[in-house]
Write a protein that holds these residues in place. Structure first.
Motif, short mmCIF file in Angstrom:
data_model
loop_
_atom_site.label_atom_id
_atom_site.label_comp_id
_atom_site.label_asym_id
_atom_site.label_seq_id
_atom_site.Cartn_x
_atom_site.Cartn_y
_atom_site.Cartn_z
N ALA A 110 -5.89 -22.65 -31.54
CA ALA A 110 -4.78 -23.12 -32.36
C ALA A 110 -5.25 -23.52 -33.76
N GLN B 73 -7.77 -22.30 -35.42
CA GLN B 73 -8.08 -21.10 -36.19
C GLN B 73 -6.80 -20.38 -36.65
N VAL B 74 -5.80 -20.37 -35.79
CA VAL B 74 -4.52 -19.76 -36.18
C VAL B 74 -3.88 -20.56 -37.31
N LEU B 75 -3.92 -21.87 -37.20
CA LEU B 75 -3.35 -22.73 -38.25
C LEU B 75 -4.11 -22.54 -39.57
N ALA C 185 -5.66 -19.94 -40.62
CA ALA C 185 -5.43 -18.60 -41.19
C ALA C 185 -4.00 -18.42 -41.70
N ALA C 186 -3.09 -19.29 -41.31
CA ALA C 186 -1.68 -19.12 -41.64
C ALA C 186 -1.38 -19.02 -43.13
N PRO C 187 -1.95 -19.87 -44.00
CA PRO C 187 -1.61 -19.74 -45.42
C PRO C 187 -1.97 -18.37 -45.99
N LYS D 119 -2.12 -15.52 -44.39
CA LYS D 119 -1.28 -14.47 -43.81
C LYS D 119 0.18 -14.59 -44.23
N SER D 120 0.58 -15.75 -44.72
CA SER D 120 1.99 -15.95 -45.05
C SER D 120 2.43 -15.16 -46.27
N THR E 23 2.70 -16.35 -49.14
CA THR E 23 3.44 -17.25 -50.03
C THR E 23 2.71 -17.50 -51.34
N ARG F 68 -4.81 -19.45 -53.88
CA ARG F 68 -5.34 -20.03 -52.64
C ARG F 68 -6.82 -20.39 -52.81
#
Length: 80
Positions: free
Chosen positions: A46, A48-50, A52-54, A56-57, A59, A65
């Motif tokens: 979880a 690592q997913v969190l 990587a989120a920015p 992949k978004s 935004t 970044r």
């Protein structure tokens, strides 16, 4: 200094080893964070997913970044 001893790859549960390998290859060395989170593989995944989120978004542009990462590292006095 962490309160928990980070697990080495060979000490970690089997389901955490792949995630630890990804973290080590992305950063060039095993990380203390991954070693600690490996004690609970769902938390490691979880995290690592969190993390990587920015990226992949889509935004924020990649250069912005990167500048944010550099500035945060300066604020927390972490070499980046």
């Amino acid at each position: 200094m962490p309160r928990l001893k980070p697990l080495a790859r060979d000490e970690a549960p089997e389901e955490a080893r792949e995630a630890m390998d990804r973290a080590a290859s992305a950063l060039g060395a095993p990380t203390t964070t991954a070693g600690i989170q490996a004690r609970c593989p769902p938390i490691l995944k979880a995290g690592q997913v969190l993390g990587a989120a920015p990226g992949k978004s889509g935004t924020l542009p990649a250069d912005l970044r990167y500048l944010i990462c550099v500035r945060v590292a300066q604020i927390v006095q972490c070499p980046f």
